[in-house]
Scaffold this motif. Structure first.
Motif, short mmCIF file in Angstrom:
data_model
loop_
_atom_site.label_atom_id
_atom_site.label_comp_id
_atom_site.label_asym_id
_atom_site.label_seq_id
_atom_site.Cartn_x
_atom_site.Cartn_y
_atom_site.Cartn_z
N LEU A 35 -72.54 107.50 72.17
CA LEU A 35 -72.03 108.85 72.40
C LEU A 35 -70.51 108.87 72.51
N VAL A 36 -69.96 107.89 73.24
CA VAL A 36 -68.50 107.85 73.42
C VAL A 36 -67.81 107.56 72.10
N ALA A 37 -68.33 106.60 71.34
CA ALA A 37 -67.72 106.27 70.06
C ALA A 37 -67.77 107.46 69.11
N GLN A 38 -68.89 108.16 69.10
CA GLN A 38 -69.02 109.34 68.24
C GLN A 38 -68.06 110.44 68.68
N SER A 39 -67.94 110.63 69.98
CA SER A 39 -67.02 111.64 70.49
C SER A 39 -65.58 111.32 70.10
N MET A 40 -65.19 110.05 70.18
CA MET A 40 -63.83 109.68 69.79
C MET A 40 -63.57 109.92 68.31
N GLU A 41 -64.58 109.63 67.48
CA GLU A 41 -64.43 109.89 66.05
C GLU A 41 -64.20 111.37 65.77
N LEU A 42 -64.98 112.23 66.44
CA LEU A 42 -64.86 113.67 66.22
C LEU A 42 -63.52 114.19 66.73
N LEU A 43 -63.05 113.68 67.85
CA LEU A 43 -61.74 114.09 68.34
C LEU A 43 -60.64 113.68 67.37
N GLY A 44 -60.80 112.51 66.77
CA GLY A 44 -59.83 112.08 65.76
C GLY A 44 -59.81 113.03 64.58
N LYS A 45 -60.99 113.47 64.15
CA LYS A 45 -61.06 114.44 63.04
C LYS A 45 -60.45 115.77 63.42
N ALA A 46 -60.49 116.08 64.73
CA ALA A 46 -59.91 117.34 65.20
C ALA A 46 -58.40 117.25 65.40
N GLY A 47 -57.84 116.07 65.16
CA GLY A 47 -56.39 115.90 65.24
C GLY A 47 -55.87 115.33 66.54
N VAL A 48 -56.76 114.89 67.42
CA VAL A 48 -56.32 114.30 68.69
C VAL A 48 -55.79 112.90 68.41
N SER A 49 -54.57 112.63 68.85
CA SER A 49 -53.94 111.35 68.51
C SER A 49 -54.45 110.19 69.35
N ALA A 50 -54.88 110.46 70.58
CA ALA A 50 -55.35 109.39 71.46
C ALA A 50 -56.67 109.81 72.10
N PRO A 51 -57.76 109.77 71.36
CA PRO A 51 -59.05 110.21 71.91
C PRO A 51 -59.46 109.44 73.16
N ASP A 52 -59.16 108.15 73.19
CA ASP A 52 -59.56 107.37 74.36
C ASP A 52 -58.85 107.84 75.62
N ARG A 53 -57.57 108.16 75.49
CA ARG A 53 -56.83 108.65 76.66
C ARG A 53 -57.32 110.02 77.11
N MET A 54 -57.72 110.85 76.16
CA MET A 54 -58.23 112.17 76.51
C MET A 54 -59.59 112.06 77.20
N LEU A 55 -60.45 111.19 76.67
CA LEU A 55 -61.80 111.11 77.19
C LEU A 55 -61.90 110.35 78.51
N GLY A 56 -61.01 109.40 78.73
CA GLY A 56 -61.12 108.53 79.90
C GLY A 56 -61.32 109.27 81.22
N PRO A 57 -60.40 110.15 81.60
CA PRO A 57 -60.57 110.86 82.87
C PRO A 57 -61.81 111.75 82.90
N LEU A 58 -62.10 112.41 81.78
CA LEU A 58 -63.26 113.31 81.71
C LEU A 58 -64.56 112.53 81.89
N LEU A 59 -64.71 111.46 81.13
CA LEU A 59 -65.95 110.70 81.20
C LEU A 59 -66.08 109.96 82.53
N GLY A 60 -64.95 109.50 83.06
CA GLY A 60 -64.99 108.84 84.37
C GLY A 60 -65.49 109.79 85.44
N ALA A 61 -64.97 111.02 85.42
CA ALA A 61 -65.41 112.02 86.40
C ALA A 61 -66.87 112.41 86.19
N ALA A 62 -67.27 112.56 84.91
CA ALA A 62 -68.66 112.94 84.63
C ALA A 62 -69.62 111.85 85.10
#
Length: 322
Positions: free
Chosen positions: A202-229
């Motif tokens: 799920l995380v790898a797929q989410s990072m791929e989709l964020l990359g397609k959406a133009g996010v330059s650092a998907p891992d940095r964006m997802l880290g705090p969100l997924l950690g809190a979730a």
């Protein structure tokens, strides 16, 4: 073995080695466990491995420990770690027992989550002492794994007379023993795979989709969100559910499905399956209001998504907007 071992870190220099340790299968798990046992005062004496990666792992985590055949590992070690893939374990145990490699009184330990000690019955009949010690941790095959064992839970299954010995070994590796009944092992392992293995997907797929959406650092964006979730889920279970599915925002979910069909059709089936499960749990726990559930479930239905309920689109036009 003293079962009342302190959970404080143990220095091998403070006492002589107690058990000679061998590893059959130098994958990501075995060398790390042997290295951890070495820190507790035991002495790795032999390891077996076939692939180049296995040889490198053994050399890095167990330097100066000779690489030998599985039979030779058993000939040299009092405590043998069988750290091979689940499907290979029954055949390995049978082969070692049939060839006379197993010695009476030898501790034979496997690290499979799927199996309890019954898979070790051929070794038990040869006089071995069977233990199932499954570390609930993902392994990298590097020295960081030894550090991660501190506080790691182990799924422990063993005959009652060996229970204290099994728990003591886990504690010496810095872990926390959790007793799992023999018949519960497959369910226990399925639960862990559902959480950990699918999380990576799920995380790898989410990072791929964020990359397609133009996010330059998907891992940095997802880290705090997924950690809190993750923290919220561990603390509160289903009460931590949030997002458009839990709220019943059918229009937003429909937009998600449309975008995925356009940009990542391979992600549609997974999204729908997880969204349906989330909706069911949210509805059961009173988070999703019944008046919103009908429209949402219509959006997620096989009919609305042109699927057969199993493998995706009914025809060969995967990803088409219908």
């Amino acid at each position: 073995m003293n079962a009342s071992v302190s959970k404080e870190p143990l220095d091998a220099r403070d006492r002589p080695a107690r058990l000679t340790v061998g590893v059959v299968g130098a994958g990501r798990v075995g060398p790390a466990l042997a290295a951890s046992l070495q820190l507790a005062g035991h002495r790795p004496v032999a390891v077996s491995g076939v692939s180049d990666a296995s040889v490198r792992r053994a050399a890095a985590l167990l330097p100066d420990v000779p690489l030998v055949t599985p039979a030779e590992v058993l000939a040299r070690a009092e405590l043998v770690l069988l750290t091979v893939p689940d499907d290979a374990l029954p055949g390995l145990v049978e082969g070692l027992a049939e060839t006379g490699a197993v010695r009476p009184g030898q501790l034979i330990v496997h690290t499979s989550g799927r199996y309890g000690t019954q898979v070790l019955d051929p070794a038990r009949r040869a006089g071995a002492l069977p233990l199932a010690l499954h570390p609930v941790m993902t392994f990298t095959g590097t020295s960081v794994d030894v550090q991660r064992l501190a506080g790691c839970s182990f799924g422990v299954t063993a005959p009652e007379e060996l229970r204290l010995a099994a728990e003591a070994l886990v504690i010496e590796m810095g872990g926390e023993p959790e007793w799992i009944d023999e018949e519960a092992r497959p369910l226990y392992h399925a639960a862990l795979a559902l959480g950990a293995n699918h999380l990576v997907t799920l995380v790898a797929q989410s990072m791929e989709l964020l990359g397609k959406a133009g996010v330059s650092a998907p891992d940095r964006m997802l880290g705090p969100l997924l950690g809190a979730a993750l923290d919220n889920a561990l603390r509160s279970g289903d009460a931590a559910l949030t997002g458009p599915v839990a709220r019943g925002d059918a229009g937003t979910v429909a937009a998600h499905v449309h975008q995925l069909r356009t940009h990542a059709p391979q992600a549609v089936a997974g999204y729908l399956a997880m969204a349906r499960t989330t909706a069911d749990r949210a509805l059961a726990h009173g988070l999703l209001k019944p008046e919103f559930a009908e429209d949402l479930l219509d959006v997620l239905s096989d009919r609305a998504n042109g699927t057969n309920g199993k493998n995706g689109p009914e025809d060969s036009g995967q990803g088409e907007n219908r």
